[in-house]
Design an enzyme around this catalytic site. Structure first.
Site, short mmCIF file in Angstrom:
data_model
loop_
_atom_site.label_atom_id
_atom_site.label_comp_id
_atom_site.label_asym_id
_atom_site.label_seq_id
_atom_site.Cartn_x
_atom_site.Cartn_y
_atom_site.Cartn_z
N LYS A 98 1.09 -0.76 0.27
CA LYS A 98 0.59 -0.24 0.23
C LYS A 98 0.76 1.34 0.17
O LYS A 98 1.38 1.44 1.15
CB LYS A 98 -1.49 -0.11 0.97
CG LYS A 98 -1.87 -0.90 1.16
CD LYS A 98 -3.42 -0.27 2.62
CE LYS A 98 -4.25 -1.90 1.63
NZ LYS A 98 -3.96 -2.67 1.73
N ASP A 135 -1.64 -2.51 -4.34
CA ASP A 135 -2.95 -2.41 -4.30
C ASP A 135 -3.65 -1.00 -4.12
O ASP A 135 -2.84 -0.38 -4.09
CB ASP A 135 -2.73 -2.19 -2.30
CG ASP A 135 -2.43 -3.86 -2.32
OD1 ASP A 135 -2.76 -4.76 -3.14
OD2 ASP A 135 -2.46 -3.82 -1.02
N ARG A 185 -4.27 -6.69 -11.62
CA ARG A 185 -5.39 -7.56 -10.31
C ARG A 185 -6.96 -6.16 -10.03
O ARG A 185 -7.21 -5.56 -10.08
CB ARG A 185 -4.69 -7.39 -8.86
CG ARG A 185 -5.69 -7.90 -7.94
CD ARG A 185 -4.94 -7.69 -6.36
NE ARG A 185 -4.22 -8.57 -6.83
CZ ARG A 185 -2.92 -7.93 -5.62
NH1 ARG A 185 -3.04 -7.18 -4.98
NH2 ARG A 185 -2.16 -9.01 -6.36
N VAL A 187 -10.57 -5.66 -9.07
CA VAL A 187 -11.34 -5.93 -7.77
C VAL A 187 -12.68 -4.84 -7.72
O VAL A 187 -12.91 -4.31 -8.51
CB VAL A 187 -10.69 -5.95 -5.91
CG1 VAL A 187 -9.07 -6.79 -6.68
CG2 VAL A 187 -10.20 -3.60 -5.96
P1 FDA Z 1 -18.88 -9.93 -3.53
O1 FDA Z 1 -18.20 -8.32 -2.58
O2 FDA Z 1 -20.12 -9.52 -4.34
O3 FDA Z 1 -18.52 -11.00 -2.78
C1 FDA Z 1 -18.65 -12.45 -3.90
C2 FDA Z 1 -18.98 -13.16 -2.78
O4 FDA Z 1 -17.49 -13.55 -1.67
C3 FDA Z 1 -19.28 -12.73 -1.18
O5 FDA Z 1 -21.28 -14.21 -1.66
C4 FDA Z 1 -19.32 -13.68 -0.23
O6 FDA Z 1 -19.32 -14.75 -0.23
C5 FDA Z 1 -17.94 -13.66 -1.06
N1 FDA Z 1 -17.49 -12.93 0.50
C6 FDA Z 1 -17.22 -11.45 0.10
N2 FDA Z 1 -15.92 -10.86 0.59
C7 FDA Z 1 -16.11 -11.61 2.00
C8 FDA Z 1 -15.90 -11.65 3.44
N3 FDA Z 1 -15.42 -10.23 3.96
N4 FDA Z 1 -16.34 -12.42 4.32
C9 FDA Z 1 -16.63 -14.26 3.73
N5 FDA Z 1 -16.64 -13.81 2.56
C10 FDA Z 1 -17.04 -12.74 0.83
N6 FDA Z 1 -10.44 -4.05 -2.77
C11 FDA Z 1 -9.64 -2.41 -2.50
O7 FDA Z 1 -9.99 -0.96 -3.00
N7 FDA Z 1 -7.86 -2.65 -3.22
C12 FDA Z 1 -7.23 -3.56 -3.33
O8 FDA Z 1 -6.16 -3.33 -3.09
C13 FDA Z 1 -8.17 -4.43 -3.05
N8 FDA Z 1 -7.06 -5.91 -3.12
C14 FDA Z 1 -7.50 -6.99 -3.33
C15 FDA Z 1 -6.88 -8.19 -3.26
C16 FDA Z 1 -7.34 -9.55 -3.84
C17 FDA Z 1 -6.55 -11.08 -4.29
C18 FDA Z 1 -8.96 -9.76 -3.94
C19 FDA Z 1 -9.80 -11.16 -4.26
C20 FDA Z 1 -9.84 -8.34 -2.98
C21 FDA Z 1 -9.08 -7.30 -2.97
N9 FDA Z 1 -9.93 -6.36 -2.48
C22 FDA Z 1 -9.23 -4.81 -2.71
C23 FDA Z 1 -10.88 -6.21 -1.76
C24 FDA Z 1 -11.89 -6.40 -3.16
O9 FDA Z 1 -11.99 -4.55 -3.70
C25 FDA Z 1 -13.13 -6.57 -2.58
O10 FDA Z 1 -14.41 -5.75 -1.56
C26 FDA Z 1 -13.36 -7.66 -2.30
O11 FDA Z 1 -12.51 -9.65 -3.25
C27 FDA Z 1 -15.23 -8.57 -2.20
O12 FDA Z 1 -15.78 -8.46 -3.18
P2 FDA Z 1 -15.69 -9.93 -4.35
O13 FDA Z 1 -15.34 -8.90 -5.86
O14 FDA Z 1 -15.51 -10.94 -3.32
O15 FDA Z 1 -17.29 -9.82 -4.72
#
Ligand code: FDA
Length: 308
Positions: A98, A135, A185, A187
């Site tokens: 970060k 990040d 990446r 997200v």
């Molecule tokens: P969504 O929120 O729709 O979730 C899909 C499903 O995933 C949910 O229904 C649940 O089952 C599961 N899930 C998601 N979050 C969960 C939680 N906290 N606890 C339990 N289950 C959960 N963001 C950012 O702003 N800056 C960044 O640099 C990063 N870096 C980053 C790296 C990596 C490798 C990942 C995977 C994510 C990030 N993020 C991030 C976070 C990202 O923006 C986002 O908030 C989370 O990944 C949750 O979103 P989903 O895409 O999983 O979808």
């Protein structure tokens, strides 16, 4: 609505004090964070690499308020990289940084300080044969982070970046970064953002995710599909197939402790699967974003508080 409200509340000192002092928090933090000490992070990394995954390690910290603190974080990252290499893990593990932890928000020359510190981490990564991904934090930092990325990439073309599909600007940023050698990446975005810059509705963030995936999969770079959303994962696989990509030309990424069955399923299917593994004592901001992402996590936390 709960997510943004919780993220706003998390800035209050009273909330921070409550969350960080109740004993029950520790057990819940352990689900998302691999430990406070470097050797705990190393053990968790080894277990994941032995299980056929790759890792990106985040040494937690984000509110750096002095150049000394930023230098300390830089040195901790260099030490982390040295330890990874000594343990023979530099092949399977990279680091995520970060820029705020590297000094980006310092009132005097913050961007320059962050660039110099990130450069030192990139030099160590290059020497040890691994990579660094920057990040992405809230929208006010994006131009500065992309500018640091461009300058780092002039010397270290393998440096990766994160783009957040909740923001209106991100499709254009994807087009800019969908070039040969570029690691992006993708997200959805974890910060509370105003409607002037971000989609307020989750459905629109998801649609934007698909549009951005199309750009990245059809581009010449290396897409890193960072989501736990099964629908997005299925769409990413279809888009990769249509674009004629083989499975080594992109990867899936998920957070440590989240959707572990899906992590294993993707690994078993032959996909590249990388786990974002945070460690360190400064876990508060990371933990609150994980709570805010999912109402069920907040409910679980609150139930644990009252039933202790
Ligand atoms: P969504 O929120 O729709 O979730 C899909 C499903 O995933 C949910 O229904 C649940 O089952 C599961 N899930 C998601 N979050 C969960 C939680 N906290 N606890 C339990 N289950 C959960 N963001 C950012 O702003 N800056 C960044 O640099 C990063 N870096 C980053 C790296 C990596 C490798 C990942 C995977 C994510 C990030 N993020 C991030 C976070 C990202 O923006 C986002 O908030 C989370 O990944 C949750 O979103 P989903 O895409 O999983 O979808």
């Amino acid at each position: 609505m709960l997510g943004p409200t919780l993220l706003a509340a998390s800035q209050k000192p009273q909330v921070r004090r409550l969350v960080t002092t109740v004993p029950v928090t520790r057990q819940i933090v352990d689900r998302f964070v691999a430990g406070e000490a470097l050797d705990e992070a190393l053990a968790a990394t080894r277990a994941l690499v032995d299980a056929g995954m790759t890792v990106t390690i985040d040494r937690l910290g984000e509110d750096t308020t002095s150049p000394e603190q930023a230098a300390e974080t830089r040195d901790a990252y260099v030490q982390l990289l040295d330890v990874l290499a000594e343990a023979g893990l530099a092949d399977g593990a990279e680091v995520s940084l970060k820029l705020s932890a590297m000094g980006q928000a310092l009132p005097v020359d913050g961007e320059q300080v962050a660039l110099a510190n990130a450069r030192a981490v990139c030099e160590a990564a290059q020497r040890l044969g691994t990579t660094v991904t920057l990040d992405m934090e809230d929208h006010t930092t994006i131009d500065s982070t992309l500018s640091v990325l461009r300058r780092l990439r002039a010397d270290f073309p393998w440096v990766g970046a994160v783009l957040q599909t909740c923001l209106h600007r991100t499709e254009a940023d994807c087009r800019e970064l969908a070039h040969e050698g570029s690691r992006v990446r993708l997200v959805k975005g974890a910060y509370a953002e105003p409607d002037s810059v971000a989609y307020p509705k989750k459905a629109d963030v998801d649609l934007a995710y698909v549009r951005c995936l199309k750009i990245l999969m059809n581009g010449a770079g290396y897409p890193m599909v960072a989501t736990h959303d099964k629908q997005m994962i299925a769409i990413a696989e279809q888009l990769a197939a249509v674009a004629g990509r083989d499975r080594d030309s992109y990867e899936f990424q998920m957070l440590y402790g989240i959707s572990t069955a899906e992590q294993r399923r993707l690994r078993d299917s032959g996909a590249r699967m990388r786990i974002y593994l945070p460690y360190g004592s400064d876990w508060y901001g990371y933990f609150m974003r994980r709570l805010a992402e999912r109402p069920a996590n907040v409910a679980f936390f609150l139930r644990s508080l009252v039933s202790r």
